[in-house]
Design a protein around this motif. Structure first.
Motif: not given
Length: 138
Positions: A2-7
């Motif tokens: 899973v790619i976790v964004t800053e948002e």
């Protein structure tokens, strides 16, 4: 994978900051009532430190997913009721907290509540979880 964004991280942090020890929210966490958190300066920068008392606070907000946290606190209070001398329990605010939390738990089905209470009571009995006693102390 899973790619976790800053948002996404910001949303998670916001969620964590919006929930209390008992799984509730607060409409104004930096201005708690004096009887809930007497030492809070109410200056808009210091959060309430009595997050185990939210069920009895007029600023507390119950959510659909507050059941596990409220059940945890209920199981803790029931353990304290059985563990402390009766007069100590009754003369403290613990008895009132237990009444308020039991009333709050009536928002869910008894089956759901019992499931969570049994789960938390088992964790307390096994030593996996240690209940908060007074003013946030273990």
């Amino acid at each position: 994978g899973v790619i976790v964004t800053e948002e996404m991280l910001a949303r998670l942090e916001s969620y964590r900051n919006s929930r209390t020890y008992v799984g509730m929210g607060c409409s104004d966490p930096t201005h708690p009532p004096t009887y809930i958190d007497p030492t809070n300066p109410r200056d808009g920068t210091t959060r309430c430190i009595q997050s185990h008392l939210c069920a009895g606070c007029p600023k507390g907000r119950v959510f659909n997913d507050s059941l596990p946290g409220l059940s945890q606190r209920c199981a803790e209070l029931e353990w304290l009721q059985d563990s402390l001398p009766l007069e100590v329990f009754q003369d403290s605010s613990l008895a009132d907290q237990l009444l308020v939390i039991r009333a709050t738990l009536k928002q869910w089905s008894p089956t759901e509540v019992d499931f969570h209470l049994v789960q938390w009571a088992g964790k307390i009995k096994s030593g996996e979880h240690r209940p908060i006693r007074f003013s946030g102390e273990y």
